[in-house]
Structures are given as C-alpha cells and as structure tokens.
Design a protein around this motif. Sequence first.
Motif, PDB file in Angstrom:
ATOM      1  N   SER A   9       0.846  -1.191   0.000  1.00  0.00           N
ATOM      2  CA  SER A   9       0.000   0.000   0.000  1.00  0.00           C
ATOM      3  C   SER A   9       0.880   1.238   0.000  1.00  0.00           C
ATOM      4  O   SER A   9       1.869   1.309   0.745  1.00  0.00           O
ATOM      5  N   LYS A  10       0.536   2.205  -0.830  1.00  0.00           N
ATOM      6  CA  LYS A  10       1.323   3.441  -0.876  1.00  0.00           C
ATOM      7  C   LYS A  10       1.040   4.344   0.315  1.00  0.00           C
ATOM      8  O   LYS A  10       1.691   5.383   0.486  1.00  0.00           O
ATOM      9  N   PHE A  11       0.061   3.985   1.146  1.00  0.00           N
ATOM     10  CA  PHE A  11      -0.276   4.810   2.301  1.00  0.00           C
ATOM     11  C   PHE A  11       0.159   4.175   3.626  1.00  0.00           C
ATOM     12  O   PHE A  11      -0.241   4.642   4.690  1.00  0.00           O
ATOM     13  N   ARG A  12       0.977   3.113   3.556  1.00  0.00           N
ATOM     14  CA  ARG A  12       1.377   2.439   4.786  1.00  0.00           C
ATOM     15  C   ARG A  12       2.208   3.337   5.698  1.00  0.00           C
ATOM     16  O   ARG A  12       2.213   3.163   6.910  1.00  0.00           O
ATOM     17  N   HIS A  13       2.913   4.306   5.109  1.00  0.00           N
ATOM     18  CA  HIS A  13       3.837   5.110   5.906  1.00  0.00           C
ATOM     19  C   HIS A  13       3.350   6.555   6.074  1.00  0.00           C
ATOM     20  O   HIS A  13       4.153   7.455   6.302  1.00  0.00           O
ATOM     21  N   VAL A  14       2.057   6.764   5.967  1.00  0.00           N
ATOM     22  CA  VAL A  14       1.517   8.104   6.189  1.00  0.00           C
ATOM     23  C   VAL A  14       1.809   8.524   7.631  1.00  0.00           C
ATOM     24  O   VAL A  14       1.590   7.757   8.574  1.00  0.00           O
ATOM     25  N   PHE A  15       2.304   9.739   7.792  1.00  0.00           N
ATOM     26  CA  PHE A  15       2.582  10.225   9.143  1.00  0.00           C
ATOM     27  C   PHE A  15       2.051  11.652   9.286  1.00  0.00           C
ATOM     28  O   PHE A  15       1.946  12.401   8.313  1.00  0.00           O
ATOM     29  N   GLY A  16       1.689  11.994  10.485  1.00  0.00           N
ATOM     30  CA  GLY A  16       1.161  13.320  10.770  1.00  0.00           C
ATOM     31  C   GLY A  16       2.127  14.134  11.604  1.00  0.00           C
ATOM     32  O   GLY A  16       2.848  13.593  12.445  1.00  0.00           O
ATOM     33  N   GLN A  17       2.106  15.450  11.369  1.00  0.00           N
ATOM     34  CA  GLN A  17       2.946  16.337  12.157  1.00  0.00           C
ATOM     35  C   GLN A  17       2.282  17.706  12.254  1.00  0.00           C
ATOM     36  O   GLN A  17       1.628  18.153  11.305  1.00  0.00           O
ATOM     37  N   PRO A  18       2.415  18.375  13.388  1.00  0.00           N
ATOM     38  CA  PRO A  18       1.834  19.713  13.526  1.00  0.00           C
ATOM     39  C   PRO A  18       2.680  20.747  12.789  1.00  0.00           C
ATOM     40  O   PRO A  18       3.868  20.529  12.524  1.00  0.00           O
ATOM     41  N   THR A 354       1.213  13.394   5.652  1.00  0.00           N
ATOM     42  CA  THR A 354       2.099  13.377   4.497  1.00  0.00           C
ATOM     43  C   THR A 354       2.540  11.955   4.173  1.00  0.00           C
ATOM     44  O   THR A 354       2.753  11.142   5.067  1.00  0.00           O
ATOM     45  N   VAL A 355       2.685  11.690   2.870  1.00  0.00           N
ATOM     46  CA  VAL A 355       3.297  10.444   2.403  1.00  0.00           C
ATOM     47  C   VAL A 355       4.748  10.749   2.054  1.00  0.00           C
ATOM     48  O   VAL A 355       5.017  11.623   1.217  1.00  0.00           O
ATOM     49  N   PRO A 356       5.702  10.100   2.683  1.00  0.00           N
ATOM     50  CA  PRO A 356       7.119  10.414   2.409  1.00  0.00           C
ATOM     51  C   PRO A 356       7.528  10.007   0.998  1.00  0.00           C
ATOM     52  O   PRO A 356       7.459   8.830   0.636  1.00  0.00           O
ATOM     53  N   ARG A 357       7.901  10.961   0.195  1.00  0.00           N
ATOM     54  CA  ARG A 357       8.410  10.722  -1.159  1.00  0.00           C
ATOM     55  C   ARG A 357       9.638  11.613  -1.379  1.00  0.00           C
ATOM     56  O   ARG A 357       9.644  12.777  -0.962  1.00  0.00           O
TER      57      ARG A 357
END
Length: 476
Positions: A9-18, A354-357
Amino acid sequence: MSRRVVRQSKFRHVFGQPVKADQMYEDIRVSKVTWDSSFCAVNPKFVAIIVESGGGGAFIVLPLAKTGRVDKNHPLVTGHTAPVLDIDWCPHNDNVIASASEDTTVMVWQIPDYVPVRNVTEPVVTLEGHSKRVGIISWHPTARNVLLSAGCDNLVILWNVGTGEMLLVLEDMHTDLIYNVGWNRNGSLLVTTCKDKKVRVIDPRKQQVVAGRGPALSPHPPPRPRSVPWLTRVTNRDGGFGAAAHPPTTALAPQKNFEEPIALQEMDTSNGVLLPFYDPDSSIVYLCGKGDSSIRYFEITDEAPYVHYLNTYSSKEPQRGMGFMPKRGLDVSKCEIARFFKLHERKCEPIVMTVPRKSDLFQDDLYPDTPGPEPALEADEWLSGKDAEPILISLRDGYVPVKNRELKVVKKNILDSKPPPGRRHSHSTCNPDFSVSPALEEVLEEIRALKETVQAQEKRISDLENKLCQFTNGTD
C-alpha cells in the motif's frame, strides 16, 4: 515459493505532524456548548470556528494565510439569538457558509475575501422550518444551493438556498433524535444515525427508507451510534458506508445488504464521541475522538478484511473539535494527503498528513482528479430525479481558489400572486386599481443600493487601513 508478508500500500507510511507555532491560530475562545459537532469547518480560503459569544451565537472566520494570535476584537459572524451548533462551507462557493443554531433557524452567510471592519450580522437568507434546535447541516455534494438540515424535532429538511424555500421535508422516519447525516458521492441517497440505535439509508426524493438496520450494525450494540461517513470504493462494488459508532466499535456495512456487517474494528476506549472523516481519493478513514488527543486512520480496500489499520497520530492536548480540509486545498508539492484543524481550548492547530516521497514531481497516484467547485446540477434538476457525479478537476498545477462569487437569492414576491376570485370591497377613497408592488420594489432597490455602498466603503476602509499599516511599518 515467495510469500508476500507485508500488504502492499502506498499509504502504509503516512505520518502526521503539527505545523510550526507561528502557523497556528491562538487566542480563540472555542465554544463550550455540549453538542457533538466538529465546531470547525475548513475550505481552501478560510477556517471557521464556533466561538463563545454573549447574547447569542457566533462563529469566527479566519483567512488561511493570516495565522498567529487572533485579535480579541476580530469581527465575528453573529445573527443567531442562541448558540451556534454546526457550520458547513458550501462546496460550490468558497465564500458561502451555513450555520445552524439552538434558535431553530439556519442562516446562510456571504463571507468577503477581505477582513470586514465590524461583525457580519446580516445573513444572505434565513431558513425557518424547524420547531426545535437545529444541530446538523450539510450541503448537497453535486447540486447547486441544496442544503440539508436536521433538528431535534426529528425532521430532515432540504432547502433551495437560491430561493429560500423548502424542497422536501422528511418526517415520520426517525423516532428519536438524529445524530448524524451523510450524503453518498452523487447525492442520490443519504444515511442517518439516530438515538434509537438504528442506521437508515434514505432516498430523499422518494421520501422513503430504502435500507435500515439496528442497533448500529453491531452484535454488541454501543450506547449511541454517532457519525456515518459514506464510503465509496468499498466491498461488493455496490458502494457502502462505515458506521463510526461510540467506542469501542466501528462497523463497515454494504449499502444493499444490512443483514451483517462485513467488518468490525475494535477501538480502544475514547473520552468522547468519534468524528470520522473520509478521503475518497485515498480510501482512508480518519477517526478523531472529541476529548481525546489522537487521530487514528485506516485504509479501506475491496478485499477482506476490508479495514486496515495504518497508524495513530497523538499529541499532548485533547481536542475539542476538528476541521478537515477538502482535497483541493492541500499542498501537492509536499505530498500532503490530508490536513486537519485541531481545536483546543484557546488554540487551533493545523495537522498535516504526508506520504514520504523523495521526488519533487507531481505524484499522480496520490492525487487523482478530485471534485471541484463547480456544481453538476441545479436544484430543480436534482429534485426532478436527475443524478450526476461530481465535476472533477486536476491538481497537477495546484488549485487556486476562485474569486468571490456572490450568492444570489431570488424570493417569490407574495404581492405578485393573483388575488382570490370575487369582488373585493374597499372603504378606501383611493383608486381601487392602485398597486403597491412598484413602490415596494423601488424601496427594495434602494436598500440593495445602500447595502452595496456600505460594503464598498467597508472594503475601501480596510484597504486604507492596510496601506496605513504598511506605511507605518516602513517608517521610524
């Protein structure tokens, strides 16, 4: 033989940050009303927040570009005589917002692109039809000027904002308080949750329940089923929806078969009601608990087990409300797939997912064409039975919000209606053929001209104040 262990999945590493501290909104008196709405609404131009206000209800509208500490004298949108319970931006006009209140009315407002010098007190139109407080409002996703409201009188009313008239009244469908209402993608059906622990799928134009199930699609019914976002691209290719109920259970059910849920996701105990937000472009559901300090997100797929846990964003401060940015308001150059506006007691904190790319190029797989600001139907077309999918736009070159478009309300003049048949007896000595309609129209035209003059003067004053500030900052 190779065996796939990790689900692709291309969204497995979605991360959030303020965001950084200077990009937050501070000194905001968020409303303390005990109501289970999000208290916040966001679009590519503004963020609106329900706030404390003496002598009635109010909400504040802040431009996205103007962050930092909010002036205590910042103009508010006032007009309701009781607390505001829900707000929602029009998906087809970024300058139009609707508000629902305990005073049993719904008001629609035109927000100028510039910051007004005084409170906005005159709505474009006031919609009156409920007999008890109105706690839910939702714009139609594809039809122009169609607004839904649900009140504590167990009624769901659909309005034509362009004329200020009721289109439909859905009554005798709910036996108790309505908790939440959600549209499907083209606005042909809606789904509701109710205090009677039932979930209903309703065809509003036929005014009938086409599917229903209770309590809350769960073998172990929770105390109160709450919010229900309609999910697309879900099992059986029939469309579907997720019932985000009171913790600890979240259920997923197909639209055409209510016998059993296809997926149940156990949740840990949350302090308050869950606010679900669904992104149809990525098929991700974000669950935010009021009073909680975390955002849990899950990916929905077409194959079992359908619901896949991705991650949890956590912070120190509990959230009192949450706003969710439409896809066209995101920064595609930073691979941003979602943005939340998290409300605290005195602050609004944007959270970026964000998705890290590594590549700086436009990511086609992350940003398929998304619904744009143009409506696909007029209100009359939708009411007559026509359906249409949202008009999609590309985000390849980024989205630039359109200029302020005025909401025009055309109300029927009761003086233009024909008099009842029969001879009219009058004791007046005036000409019986005299009509007051031209005089009334002249007065209304003068009022419109005065309003336009006042708005022009307000804009001129605001521009002069900005120039004065620039001049002052440039001198010793």
